[in-house]
Design a protein around this motif. Structure first.
Motif, PDB file in Angstrom:
ATOM      1  N   ALA A   1       6.913 -14.439  -4.554  1.00 28.26           N
ATOM      2  CA  ALA A   1       7.727 -13.906  -3.474  1.00 28.26           C
ATOM      3  C   ALA A   1       8.134 -12.359  -4.065  1.00 28.26           C
ATOM      4  O   ALA A   1       8.545 -12.130  -5.106  1.00 28.26           O
ATOM      5  N   CYS A   2       7.822 -11.352  -3.217  1.00 26.45           N
ATOM      6  CA  CYS A   2       8.026  -9.992  -3.681  1.00 26.45           C
ATOM      7  C   CYS A   2       8.881  -9.262  -2.608  1.00 26.45           C
ATOM      8  O   CYS A   2       8.605  -9.722  -1.213  1.00 26.45           O
ATOM      9  N   PHE A   3      10.000  -8.315  -3.014  1.00 24.82           N
ATOM     10  CA  PHE A   3      10.608  -7.642  -2.090  1.00 24.82           C
ATOM     11  C   PHE A   3      10.359  -6.038  -2.547  1.00 24.82           C
ATOM     12  O   PHE A   3      10.350  -5.584  -3.696  1.00 24.82           O
ATOM     13  N   CYS A   4       9.718  -5.363  -1.523  1.00 22.22           N
ATOM     14  CA  CYS A   4       9.440  -4.080  -1.704  1.00 22.22           C
ATOM     15  C   CYS A   4      10.477  -2.969  -1.185  1.00 22.22           C
ATOM     16  O   CYS A   4      11.396  -3.268  -0.431  1.00 22.22           O
ATOM     17  N   ALA A   5      10.242  -1.818  -1.563  1.00 18.39           N
ATOM     18  CA  ALA A   5      11.113  -0.624  -1.371  1.00 18.39           C
ATOM     19  C   ALA A   5      11.127  -0.333   0.222  1.00 18.39           C
ATOM     20  O   ALA A   5      12.311   0.147   0.588  1.00 18.39           O
ATOM     21  N   ASP A   6      10.280  -0.584   0.807  1.00 19.74           N
ATOM     22  CA  ASP A   6      10.363  -0.321   2.294  1.00 19.74           C
ATOM     23  C   ASP A   6      10.780  -1.378   3.136  1.00 19.74           C
ATOM     24  O   ASP A   6      10.731  -1.530   4.273  1.00 19.74           O
ATOM     25  N   GLY A   7      11.388  -2.527   2.495  1.00 21.85           N
ATOM     26  CA  GLY A   7      12.242  -3.486   3.222  1.00 21.85           C
ATOM     27  C   GLY A   7      11.293  -4.802   3.452  1.00 21.85           C
ATOM     28  O   GLY A   7      11.633  -5.532   3.979  1.00 21.85           O
ATOM     29  N   HIS A   8       9.967  -4.609   3.184  1.00 19.65           N
ATOM     30  CA  HIS A   8       9.008  -5.762   3.685  1.00 19.65           C
ATOM     31  C   HIS A   8       9.316  -6.945   2.276  1.00 19.65           C
ATOM     32  O   HIS A   8       9.364  -6.480   1.081  1.00 19.65           O
TER      33      HIS A   8
ATOM     34  N   GLU B   1       0.803  -1.220  -0.124  1.00 21.17           N
ATOM     35  CA  GLU B   1      -0.105   0.064   0.186  1.00 21.17           C
ATOM     36  C   GLU B   1       0.923   1.073   0.116  1.00 21.17           C
ATOM     37  O   GLU B   1       0.520   2.167  -0.642  1.00 21.17           O
ATOM     38  N   ALA B   2       1.646   1.318   0.787  1.00 17.47           N
ATOM     39  CA  ALA B   2       2.766   2.570   0.935  1.00 17.47           C
ATOM     40  C   ALA B   2       4.009   2.514   0.382  1.00 17.47           C
ATOM     41  O   ALA B   2       4.841   3.546   0.286  1.00 17.47           O
ATOM     42  N   SER B   3       4.281   1.508  -0.260  1.00 17.59           N
ATOM     43  CA  SER B   3       5.478   1.434  -1.092  1.00 17.59           C
ATOM     44  C   SER B   3       5.260   0.654  -2.640  1.00 17.59           C
ATOM     45  O   SER B   3       4.238   0.918  -2.959  1.00 17.59           O
ATOM     46  N   PHE B   4       6.432  -0.010  -3.145  1.00  9.72           N
ATOM     47  CA  PHE B   4       6.178  -0.611  -4.424  1.00  9.72           C
ATOM     48  C   PHE B   4       7.148  -1.589  -4.464  1.00  9.72           C
ATOM     49  O   PHE B   4       8.435  -1.586  -3.744  1.00  9.72           O
ATOM     50  N   VAL B   5       6.886  -2.751  -5.354  1.00  9.00           N
ATOM     51  CA  VAL B   5       7.708  -3.801  -5.507  1.00  9.00           C
ATOM     52  C   VAL B   5       8.960  -3.418  -6.132  1.00  9.00           C
ATOM     53  O   VAL B   5       8.791  -2.879  -7.337  1.00  9.00           O
ATOM     54  N   LEU B   6      10.013  -3.960  -5.910  1.00  8.95           N
ATOM     55  CA  LEU B   6      11.192  -3.835  -6.640  1.00  8.95           C
ATOM     56  C   LEU B   6      11.644  -4.998  -7.344  1.00  8.95           C
ATOM     57  O   LEU B   6      12.185  -5.237  -8.441  1.00  8.95           O
ATOM     58  N   ARG B   7      11.514  -6.264  -6.598  1.00  7.96           N
ATOM     59  CA  ARG B   7      11.786  -7.566  -7.343  1.00  7.96           C
ATOM     60  C   ARG B   7      10.681  -8.547  -6.922  1.00  7.96           C
ATOM     61  O   ARG B   7      10.086  -8.712  -5.851  1.00  7.96           O
ATOM     62  N   ALA B   8      10.252  -9.376  -7.869  1.00 14.85           N
ATOM     63  CA  ALA B   8       9.290 -10.359  -7.837  1.00 14.85           C
ATOM     64  C   ALA B   8       9.576 -11.588  -8.477  1.00 14.85           C
ATOM     65  O   ALA B   8      10.099 -11.379  -9.769  1.00 14.85           O
ATOM     66  N   ASP B   9       9.351 -12.721  -7.936  1.00 20.79           N
ATOM     67  CA  ASP B   9       9.701 -14.092  -8.635  1.00 20.79           C
ATOM     68  C   ASP B   9       8.545 -14.923  -8.265  1.00 20.79           C
ATOM     69  O   ASP B   9       8.166 -15.254  -7.084  1.00 20.79           O
ATOM     70  N   VAL B  10       8.171 -15.746  -9.110  1.00 19.96           N
ATOM     71  CA  VAL B  10       7.262 -16.970  -8.908  1.00 19.96           C
ATOM     72  C   VAL B  10       8.242 -18.183  -8.621  1.00 19.96           C
ATOM     73  O   VAL B  10       9.131 -18.535  -9.809  1.00 19.96           O
TER      74      VAL B  10
ATOM     75  N   ASP C   1       4.641 -11.510   5.394  1.00 23.77           N
ATOM     76  CA  ASP C   1       5.043 -10.396   5.226  1.00 23.77           C
ATOM     77  C   ASP C   1       5.716  -9.941   6.452  1.00 23.77           C
ATOM     78  O   ASP C   1       5.376  -9.843   7.655  1.00 23.77           O
ATOM     79  N   VAL C   2       7.147  -9.750   6.146  1.00 19.23           N
ATOM     80  CA  VAL C   2       8.085  -8.998   7.153  1.00 19.23           C
ATOM     81  C   VAL C   2       8.804  -8.108   6.914  1.00 19.23           C
ATOM     82  O   VAL C   2       9.365  -8.075   5.675  1.00 19.23           O
ATOM     83  N   ASN C   3       8.930  -7.400   7.873  1.00 19.06           N
ATOM     84  CA  ASN C   3       9.604  -6.047   7.629  1.00 19.06           C
ATOM     85  C   ASN C   3      11.191  -6.346   7.789  1.00 19.06           C
ATOM     86  O   ASN C   3      11.596  -6.447   8.738  1.00 19.06           O
ATOM     87  N   TYR C   4      11.871  -6.765   6.773  1.00 22.64           N
ATOM     88  CA  TYR C   4      13.269  -7.367   6.594  1.00 22.64           C
ATOM     89  C   TYR C   4      14.449  -6.086   6.605  1.00 22.64           C
ATOM     90  O   TYR C   4      15.285  -6.083   7.440  1.00 22.64           O
ATOM     91  N   LEU C   5      14.337  -5.596   5.469  1.00 22.73           N
ATOM     92  CA  LEU C   5      15.664  -4.707   5.381  1.00 22.73           C
ATOM     93  C   LEU C   5      15.082  -3.574   4.601  1.00 22.73           C
ATOM     94  O   LEU C   5      14.690  -3.461   3.492  1.00 22.73           O
ATOM     95  N   PRO C   6      15.157  -2.433   5.268  1.00 25.88           N
ATOM     96  CA  PRO C   6      14.909  -1.071   4.584  1.00 25.88           C
ATOM     97  C   PRO C   6      15.856  -0.896   3.337  1.00 25.88           C
ATOM     98  O   PRO C   6      17.098  -1.400   3.355  1.00 25.88           O
ATOM     99  N   LEU C   7      15.381  -0.266   2.045  1.00 28.89           N
ATOM    100  CA  LEU C   7      16.226  -0.163   1.138  1.00 28.89           C
ATOM    101  C   LEU C   7      17.119   1.124   1.320  1.00 28.89           C
ATOM    102  O   LEU C   7      16.608   2.297   0.931  1.00 28.89           O
ATOM    103  N   THR C   8      18.214   0.716   1.828  1.00 32.73           N
ATOM    104  CA  THR C   8      19.289   2.043   1.837  1.00 32.73           C
ATOM    105  C   THR C   8      20.248   2.277   0.806  1.00 32.73           C
ATOM    106  O   THR C   8      20.952   3.046   0.613  1.00 32.73           O
ATOM    107  N   ASP C   9      20.293   1.305  -0.254  1.00 33.56           N
ATOM    108  CA  ASP C   9      21.375   1.154  -1.143  1.00 33.56           C
ATOM    109  C   ASP C   9      20.823   0.685  -2.452  1.00 33.56           C
ATOM    110  O   ASP C   9      19.807  -0.560  -2.492  1.00 33.56           O
TER     111      ASP C   9
END
Length: 1108
Positions: free
Chosen positions: A917-924, A898-907, A938-946
């Motif tokens: 599986a999706c990795f979002c820009a907010d680290g989820h 809702e508040a971010s967008f997907v950077l990488r997705a794979d089936v 849905d896990v808040n794993y790593l904020p996109l710092t780089d």
């Protein structure tokens, strides 16, 4: 996580089905079950996220330590990380919570513990007896800055030097400060009026534990008597001290200074050094002092029984060696060897045969920690060769620009790649085994092979074996060999159109089953490789040049294909007929009068014209290059896919799409973006052979020999003016607002921007119900292209027909991933051709005939065999949707973020089911089930710092994923609960029960007359009963779960306990045996002395005094 309601899902599916059927004229065919609930095996309890292992070279290293008994190496970094290395496959990563730089590391030798000193003035004790090391104690200094630490062998008292010049003592068992303090004003001479500076060195005399050597930065050295609490000797030199090292006999020591000199001192002669050495200084003939050199940052003094001692140092070069690389100098006797390093030296240490400082050291290797590498030098062989490292420390040999992860590969791939890669290994390494050999491998691991492929800035591609939690390089491919080398600056293309790394890999597509590899470079080139076990010499590299652009419309103003803004609409509905090629219209281009204007129809790089020798491994099949148009360079390739079953490669960018038949070396389809979006008519383009389309030189469409140029026209403006850019240089803004959802210009996040034009971002070959291609764009549109393939048994090659068949679906945001499921919800892998050797030992005519034929597996399935229902999985930056085909009804639709967008997705396939599986820009990290799109994780794993993380993050099958956490390190993670539960067994053990080496035997008479090492009970000096308590305000103690004794007891495994008990008994028996031998020797000596005394008495008993 929201509570799942099965009834609501059924109601939603019914509503979607009814609304879709009412609005869509195509009704479901009889027998379709697309509206039925498909059973799914994957549930939320099957997922859990955790880190597994980290590979690569420690980023920004700062310190190093080695346990000579356990054979374990520790490296600290400026970010507070710890990397521990043992034998191959034994690696461990730890992180200090504060993130402060590690300034020094000290092993508790053969105790399974490590002390780390950080730049925030804190000390930490790590327990290495468990597979995941943890901090047992911490001590935070508040009034003084830590500068140096020293822990004597087999001692529990740690000396801590500070910036104020004081030395504090810490008990490593309890991590409590002792009341015994060495103050700087008591250590220096009372006549001295200046502060000696920070403590830069602490060490005890090898032969006397009661004497402590203290080195101050100003050049002042003190030999402190711990018992009498006063200085025995004071040594002074004019230059600042960087390091100090003892001779093992404790009678001499050397100091390294800031002017590039080494001073050698006799302990009992503090007035002046016994010798001053300038290793790299020029000796003047008039006897004057040598010219000053650069500081010697560290020096070590190691002795041998059979020869001269070793003096090993870093730095000290003369100032006139400007631009010279960092060097390590080895001085052995009269010979001085200078070893140049590729990177600056951070630290080094010498590996010796014994851990005892009072014995001959017998050095056998030097571990040199560089800024970007770890080198181990063999001191026992002539020429000092280096050891071949078993660790994957060369990932960053050239900067990584793309990465792909393939789990559960064919079982024969790893051995085949290793066999061809073993021939690429360099020669000249040491013949001895790698000296860092501690630890044990884990008991369990994945049973399937895993391969990681990395693309680099220099055009190289590396294949890595990632199976069983390890990482080893298998094979290296250099794509730059395909192109001509520049002889000078005049031959190099203009830097305005080309980056500093023109061969950089931008993306790749690999078919593991057929071993076909397709690589896209930053210079708008694509190389197709086939795998062969035979060496071959290619006389001429097959080249195909493609013009992919949009033509200028007279009505509209000139617009650049790369410019921002709305794309002009076509002047005619439907555009020009694709079957009628048109000539380029003249346009007032600013580049027409420039040198770049003469480059029209020319590629960015020139393919080599000389024969190319190709070793066994991946060999060039053909090269596809996008050419300049209207004086502007081609746009970078944003999407790429290869299908070995069809023999096709498809590539797309900001201007359009091109489908290439790499079997027949022809272009099947070449369309501009608006033509692709607006045309609904079937398109069939006759194939153009490279040998039949030669044109006389001098025209706009000059074609070099062996190349084909095809051109696509579109009614929109297309004057490309954007400079090609590497993914490593892109630093886009990451907007997470909901109202802007065109964030990504490519599925690999190579160019995230805010442009409103449509860009091809995702591609997928499908086989059900008929061969075709799905094309995803940056505006959320998925287009379908049908492929009509000729029968495989045809002798004469037939062209492939590509027919755009309209829009499949539209979503919010850029399309990131496309996939196809069968009627049961199982993932349909792309069709592939079984691997065959293109240079195999068969008849040349048969081989050539086979190369021209269409692969047998490419034949479309018959309508009787085709399933009645299948599903298309589409994931964009914002949404995911499963579309039932052929009715084109929405089976499920779900918002991903809702508040971010997907950077990488794979089936991916996992545990018998498929998931998204999706990795979002907010680290989820979000995992959705297929085909119902239920949220499983849905896990808040790593904020996109780089942006490096976004560019390299990739999911793979069986719950595996990875990303580059730094320019030199790969972090692997898992989202499978089964892997998380078994991770403890998969990891290797750092600590293994090893017997401590025997102490040096000094002999009876040497010990009797004072030649042996003097021991001291430090508890009597530093204990609370004698020294008292330290000031509470000096440091804060943060207790851990237990001390050293508790740490020993917490070591896992009954076998380890039994082994330790056995070793303890052996040590006790050995000590008793030594005591018995010493007692017997003393008795023998006493008997011999008694006999000799009796003989003397008998001889002189009866003599008179005058007879003597």
């Amino acid at each position: 996580m929201k509570k799942f309601n099965f009834r609501k899902v059924l109601d939603g599916l019914t509503a979607v089905s009814s609304s879709s059927s009412s609005s869509t004229p195509a009704s479901p065919q009889p027998g379709n079950r697309e509206n039925d609930v498909i059973p799914e095996t994957l549930q939320s309890e099957h997922f859990q996220l955790c880190k597994t292992v980290r590979h690569g070279f420690p980023y920004q290293p700062s310190s190093i330590a080695f346990d000579p008994v356990q054979k374990i190496l520790a490296v600290g970094t400026q970010a507070g990380a710890l990397r521990l290395f043992g034998r191959l496959g034994v690696e461990c990563y730890c992180q200090h919570e504060s993130g402060a730089a590690v300034i020094q590391l000290q092993f508790l030798i053969n105790e399974g513990a490590l002390v780390s000193a950080l730049a925030d003035d804190s000390l930490h004790l790590w327990n290495l007896r468990q597979k995941r090391p943890a901090v047992l104690h911490s001590l935070k200094f508040s009034r003084e800055r830590i500068t140096f630490c020293h822990l004597p062998f087999q001692s529990k008292w740690l000396y801590v030097g500070t910036e104020k010049g004081n030395i504090h003592i810490v008990n490593v068992e309890s991590f409590a400060l002792s009341g015994y303090v060495i103050m700087w004003n008591k250590a220096i001479d009372l006549s001295s009026k200046t502060h000696p500076g920070p403590v830069v060195h602490i060490s005890d005399n090898p032969m006397d534990e009661g004497k402590l050597m203290i080195g101050f930065e100003s050049g002042f050295v003190v030999l402190w008597d711990l018992k009498s609490k006063k200085a025995d000797y004071r040594y002074s030199y004019d230059e600042a001290i960087h390091s100090l090292a003892w001779h093992h006999e404790g009678k001499q020591f050397i100091c390294s200074h800031s002017d590039g000199t080494l001073t050698m001192w006799n302990v009992r002669s503090p007035a002046r050094p016994s010798q001053i050495i300038t290793p790299h200084g020029k000796q003047p003939k008039d006897g004057k002092k040598p010219e000053p050199c650069k500081p010697i940052l560290k020096a070590e003094y190691k002795t041998t029984r059979a020869g001269e001692p070793f003096i090993i140092l870093s730095g000290g070069l003369s100032y006139d060696t400007v631009g010279r690389r960092a060097c390590l100098t080895v001085m052995h006797g009269k010979s001085t060897t200078v070893l140049e390093m590729d990177y600056p030296i951070v630290d080094f240490l010498t590996l010796c045969e014994t851990p005892y400082p009072n014995d001959f050291q017998e050095p056998y290797a030097v571990v040199v920690l560089l800024e970007k590498d770890l080198v181990v030098i063999d001191l026992s062989q002539i020429g000092y060769p280096i050891f071949e490292s078993p660790y994957p420390l060369t990932i960053h040999e050239s900067p990584v620009t793309c990465c792909e992860y393939f789990a559960d590969c064919p079982v024969d791939l790893v051995p085949v790649l290793y066999s061809v890669g073993s021939r690429q290994k360099s020669q000249g390494y040491s013949k001895k085994e790698w000296p860092i050999s501690g630890g044990n491998w884990g008991q369990g691991g994945q049973s399937y092979p895993e391969i990681i492929i990395t693309g680099h800035a220099d055009g190289s591609i590396k294949f890595w074996d990632a199976s069983a939690m390890m990482l080893q390089v298998l094979y290296k491919l250099k794509t730059a060999k395909v192109f001509e080398k520049w002889r000078g600056k005049e031959d190099r293309p203009s830097m305005e159109s080309l980056e500093e790394d023109p061969f950089a890999i931008q993306m790749l597509s690999w078919c593991p089953e057929s071993r076909v590899l397709c690589v896209a470079g930053v210079s708008a080139h694509v190389i197709v490789y086939r795998f062969s076990k035979q060496e071959v010499t290619t006389e001429e590299v097959q080249l195909l040049e493609v013009k992919l652009h949009q033509e200028l419309n007279d009505v509209e103003s000139p617009e650049t294909c790369g410019d921002q803004g709305q794309t002009p609409t076509p002047s005619t509905p439907g555009g020009a007929s694709p079957a009628q090629p048109t000539t380029p219209q003249p346009q007032p281009s600013s580049g027409s009068g420039s040198p770049d204007g003469a480059r029209d129809s020319a590629p960015c790089l020139k393919v080599r014209s000389t024969p190319l020798k190709q070793l066994p491994g991946y060999q060039v099949e053909m090269v596809i290059q996008l050419v300049w148009v209207s004086g502007e360079p081609p746009q970078p390739i944003t999407s790429l896919a290869v299908n070995s079953s069809y023999g096709l490669v498809v590539l797309g960018n900001t201007c359009g799409l091109a489908i290439v038949d790499y079997v027949q070396k022809t272009v099947v389809l070449n369309m501009g973006m608006l033509e692709l979006l607006g045309s609904g008519e079937p398109i069939q383009r006759p194939p153009r052979s490279p040998r039949k389309t030669r044109q006389p030189s001098g025209g706009l469409c000059d074609i070099s020999e062996g190349s084909t140029t095809t051109e696509c026209k579109s009614p929109t403006a297309a004057k490309a003016s954007r400079k090609l850019s590497l993914p490593t240089d892109l630093k886009p803004e990451l907007d997470v607002k909901d109202n802007s959802f065109s964030h990504s210009g490519s599925s690999s996040v190579a160019s995230i921007d805010r442009e409103s034009r449509e860009v091809i971002t995702a591609l997928l070959f499908r086989e059900t119900p008929a061969p075709g291609l799905w094309v995803g764009t940056s505006q959320g549109t998925v287009l379908a292209i049908s492929l009509s393939l000729p029968p495989p048994a045809e002798q004469a090659p037939q062209p492939i027909v590509a027919v755009p068949s309209g829009t499949l679906v539209r979503l919010k945001g850029s399309i990131q991933r496309l996939a196809c499921l069968d009627g049961t919800g199982a993932l349909q892998p792309p069709a592939f051709e079984p691997w065959w050797d293109p240079n195999g030992a068969e008849d040349p005519e048969e081989r050539e005939k086979r190369q021209r034929q269409r692969p047998a597996s490419a034949s479309p399935p018959s309508s009787q065999d085709a399933p009645s229902t299948h599903f298309a999985v589409v994931c964009s930056e914002k949404q995911a949707e499963v579309v039932a085909l052929p009715s084109h009804t929405s089976h499920a639709k779900q918002g991903v973020s809702e508040a971010s967008f997907v950077l990488r997705a794979d089936v991916v396939q996992m545990g018998g089911g498929a998931c998204l599986a999706c990795f979002c820009a907010d680290g989820h990290i979000v995992v959705l089930s297929l085909p119902s799109l239920r949220q499983l994780l849905d896990v808040n794993y790593l904020p996109l710092t780089d942006m490096r993380i976004a560019r390299t993050f990739c999911f793979s099958h069986n719950g595996q994923a990875l990303y580059f956490t730094s320019p030199t390190e790969i972090q692997r993670i898992t989202y499978s609960r089964e892997t998380c539960d078994n991770l403890q067994e998969m990891l290797g053990e750092l600590f293994t029960p090893v017997e401590t080496p025997e102490a040096p035997n000094r002999g009876f008479f040497k010990g009797l007359f004072g030649g042996a090492a003097q021991t001291m009970d430090r508890e009597d000096l530093f204990g609370e009963a004698v020294a008292g308590k330290a000031s509470r305000t000096l440091a804060q103690h943060i207790p851990g779960p237990g001390g050293i004794e508790g740490m020993k007891g917490s070591a896992s495994g009954v076998a380890g306990e039994l082994a330790r008990a056995r070793i303890a008994l052996d040590e006790r028996g050995q000590k008793l045996g030594e005591l018995e031998e010493r007692t017997a020797a003393m008795m023998d000596s006493a008997d011999s002395f008694s006999k000799y005394a009796h003989d003397v008495m008998v001889k002189y008993r009866d003599r008179k005094w005058y007879q003597f």
